[in-house]
Motif scaffolding. Structure first.
Motif, short mmCIF file in Angstrom:
data_model
loop_
_atom_site.label_atom_id
_atom_site.label_comp_id
_atom_site.label_asym_id
_atom_site.label_seq_id
_atom_site.Cartn_x
_atom_site.Cartn_y
_atom_site.Cartn_z
N GLU A 101 0.82 -1.20 0.00
CA GLU A 101 0.00 0.00 0.00
C GLU A 101 0.86 1.25 0.00
OE1 GLU A 101 -2.41 -0.26 3.41
OE2 GLU A 101 -3.68 -1.87 2.63
N ASP A 102 0.27 2.38 -0.40
CA ASP A 102 0.95 3.67 -0.33
C ASP A 102 1.40 3.90 1.11
OD1 ASP A 102 0.71 4.37 -2.97
OD2 ASP A 102 -1.24 5.31 -2.70
N GLY A 103 2.70 4.28 1.25
CA GLY A 103 3.16 4.55 2.55
C GLY A 103 3.38 3.36 3.40
N ASN A 104 3.03 2.19 2.82
CA ASN A 104 3.23 0.97 3.59
C ASN A 104 4.71 0.75 3.79
OD1 ASN A 104 2.51 -1.51 4.85
ND2 ASN A 104 3.20 -2.56 3.00
N ARG A 105 5.10 0.51 5.01
CA ARG A 105 6.50 0.31 5.32
C ARG A 105 6.66 -1.05 5.98
NH1 ARG A 105 5.07 5.48 7.34
NH2 ARG A 105 5.94 7.17 6.12
N ALA A 106 7.80 -1.67 5.70
CA ALA A 106 8.07 -2.94 6.38
C ALA A 106 8.20 -2.70 7.88
CB ALA A 106 9.35 -3.54 5.83
N HIS A 107 8.48 -1.44 8.24
CA HIS A 107 8.69 -1.09 9.64
C HIS A 107 7.63 -0.07 10.09
CE1 HIS A 107 12.44 -3.17 8.99
NE2 HIS A 107 12.77 -2.30 8.07
N GLU A 108 6.39 -0.46 10.02
CA GLU A 108 5.30 0.40 10.49
C GLU A 108 5.21 0.25 12.00
OE1 GLU A 108 3.07 3.36 9.81
OE2 GLU A 108 3.52 2.18 8.01
N ILE A 109 5.38 1.35 12.72
CA ILE A 109 5.47 1.30 14.17
C ILE A 109 4.52 2.34 14.76
CG2 ILE A 109 7.01 1.39 16.17
CD1 ILE A 109 9.32 1.08 14.04
N ALA A 110 3.66 1.91 15.67
CA ALA A 110 2.67 2.81 16.26
C ALA A 110 3.25 3.49 17.51
CB ALA A 110 1.42 2.04 16.63
N HIS A 111 2.61 4.60 17.87
CA HIS A 111 2.87 5.32 19.13
C HIS A 111 4.25 5.95 19.20
CE1 HIS A 111 -0.85 3.50 20.49
NE2 HIS A 111 -0.35 2.30 20.25
N LEU A 112 4.84 6.27 18.06
CA LEU A 112 6.16 6.90 18.10
C LEU A 112 6.04 8.40 18.36
CD1 LEU A 112 8.14 5.32 15.12
CD2 LEU A 112 8.32 4.80 17.55
N PRO A 113 6.90 8.97 19.19
CA PRO A 113 6.96 10.43 19.31
C PRO A 113 7.33 11.04 17.96
CG PRO A 113 8.14 9.37 21.11
CD PRO A 113 7.82 8.29 20.11
N GLU A 114 6.89 12.26 17.72
CA GLU A 114 7.05 12.87 16.40
C GLU A 114 8.51 12.96 15.96
OE1 GLU A 114 5.82 17.00 14.04
OE2 GLU A 114 5.09 16.61 16.07
N ASP A 115 9.39 13.38 16.85
CA ASP A 115 10.79 13.53 16.44
C ASP A 115 11.46 12.18 16.19
OD1 ASP A 115 10.65 12.91 19.13
OD2 ASP A 115 12.34 14.18 19.72
N VAL A 116 11.13 11.19 17.01
CA VAL A 116 11.69 9.85 16.81
C VAL A 116 11.25 9.30 15.46
CG1 VAL A 116 11.70 7.48 17.66
CG2 VAL A 116 11.76 9.38 19.29
N GLU A 117 9.97 9.43 15.15
CA GLU A 117 9.47 8.94 13.87
C GLU A 117 10.11 9.69 12.72
OE1 GLU A 117 5.35 7.63 11.68
OE2 GLU A 117 5.22 9.09 13.32
N GLY A 118 10.31 11.01 12.88
CA GLY A 118 10.92 11.81 11.83
C GLY A 118 12.31 11.33 11.48
N PHE A 119 13.14 11.09 12.49
CA PHE A 119 14.50 10.61 12.24
C PHE A 119 14.48 9.23 11.59
CE2 PHE A 119 15.74 13.36 16.04
CZ PHE A 119 16.23 14.38 15.25
N PHE A 120 13.59 8.36 12.09
CA PHE A 120 13.52 7.00 11.56
C PHE A 120 13.05 6.99 10.11
CE2 PHE A 120 11.41 2.82 11.05
CZ PHE A 120 12.50 2.01 11.31
N ARG A 121 12.02 7.78 9.80
CA ARG A 121 11.53 7.83 8.42
C ARG A 121 12.56 8.46 7.50
NH1 ARG A 121 8.70 3.72 9.35
NH2 ARG A 121 6.89 4.05 10.69
N ASP A 122 13.29 9.46 7.99
CA ASP A 122 14.35 10.06 7.18
C ASP A 122 15.40 9.00 6.82
OD1 ASP A 122 13.16 12.52 7.20
OD2 ASP A 122 14.46 13.36 8.76
N ALA A 123 15.71 8.13 7.79
CA ALA A 123 16.66 7.06 7.53
C ALA A 123 16.16 6.14 6.41
CB ALA A 123 16.90 6.25 8.80
N GLU A 124 14.86 5.81 6.44
CA GLU A 124 14.28 4.98 5.39
C GLU A 124 14.40 5.66 4.02
OE1 GLU A 124 10.75 2.19 6.90
OE2 GLU A 124 10.26 4.32 6.97
N VAL A 125 14.11 6.95 4.00
CA VAL A 125 14.10 7.69 2.73
C VAL A 125 15.50 7.76 2.12
CG1 VAL A 125 13.73 9.95 1.67
CG2 VAL A 125 12.04 9.03 3.26
N VAL A 126 16.47 8.16 2.92
CA VAL A 126 17.81 8.33 2.35
C VAL A 126 18.46 6.98 2.03
CG1 VAL A 126 18.25 10.61 3.33
CG2 VAL A 126 18.82 8.59 4.66
N LEU A 127 18.10 5.95 2.79
CA LEU A 127 18.60 4.62 2.45
C LEU A 127 18.02 4.17 1.12
CD1 LEU A 127 20.27 2.15 3.19
CD2 LEU A 127 18.32 1.29 4.49
#
Length: 267
Positions: A131-157
């Protein structure tokens, strides 16, 4: 701006914007922006596109935005009931990930079963796998900054820059520790404090140090080059840490709240 009408209701068609809709699906006369009522979930107006243009989307694998996926295969399938379904397979030119897309013809025409889909056919995208935005590492309840760093890692990788991804994963660890009230001078000390507080196990500390060391390598000039496999492994480790620190406690809190509300309702 065009408008679509059904019965006595009239709605401006903003092309892709979500608006209040009428019950009957209607098309405009402008083929450059044909719209029809969406299917499933909240009803909304959606734009039809030509089948060849379905590939212009975000890649759910490498997270590259607005990339032109290549059409590799398409077919009109037919169920035992006679119902037709329309499928296409697209691949990402950046990461080679494959995407399966189900579409529905805009005209509702009954096409020849087991044939290819005409690339000029106007279609509505019904679903996509992954699905759109579907990630192998979909994780609930993340603080905004933690999720931001983690998603940035996915994008640049996904963009082919493992060094930068490793740095973002290190930041993810630092931010996660901070949300657990741990702000030590170094990440090594923060990891040790996480262990002492029981937030992670001693065995899992090796995983955290692996991610930390990759982040150091990515941030500084060295002769050692990080590979995509190295950082993919670190990404999986980091995802597991985030689930342990945030997702599991968050889900347990939801269960606790639901149980308390249920108990209150029986009093």
């Amino acid at each position: 701006m065009l408008a679509a009408t059904a019965g006595r209701k009239r709605i401006a068609n903003p092309c892709l914007a979500t608006v209040e809709v009428v019950e009957d699906p209607i098309e405009t006369s402008d083929l450059s922006c044909v719209v029809l009522l969406g299917y499933g979930g909240p009803r909304r107006w959606e734009a039809y596109v030509r089948f060849a243009e379905v590939g212009y989307r975000d890649c759910p694998w490498c997270k590259t935005r607005n990339i032109a996926l290549n059409v590799q295969w398409s077919r009109v399938e037919q169920a035992d009931s006679g119902k037709q379904r329309f499928w296409g397979v697209f691949t990402c030119p950046r990461c080679a990930g494959a995407v399966l897309v189900e579409v529905k013809p805009a005209t509702g025409a009954n096409l020849t079963s087991y044939s290819e889909i005409n690339r000029g056919l106007n279609v509505f995208v019904m679903k996509q796998v992954p699905e759109d935005g579907n990630r192998a590492h979909e994780i609930a309840h993340l603080p905004e900054d933690v999720e931001g760093f983690f998603r940035d890692a996915e994008v640049v990788l996904g963009a082919g820059v493992p060094d930068a991804a490793a740095v973002q994963l290190r930041k993810t660890l630092e931010a996660a520790a901070a949300h657990k009230g741990i702000r030590e001078r170094t990440l090594v000390q923060s990891i040790q404090k996480l262990i002492e507080d029981g937030a992670v196990t001693v065995d899992f500390s090796e995983v955290l140090h692996y991610v930390r060391k990759l982040g150091n390598l990515g941030a500084h000039f060295t002769d050692e080059k990080l590979t995509e496999d190295d950082v993919q492994r670190a990404l999986r480790f980091t995802a597991q840490l985030l689930r342990n620190l945030f997702e599991v406690p968050g889900e347990l809190e939801l269960l606790k709240t639901a149980s308390e509300e249920a108990d209150a309702g029986t009093e």
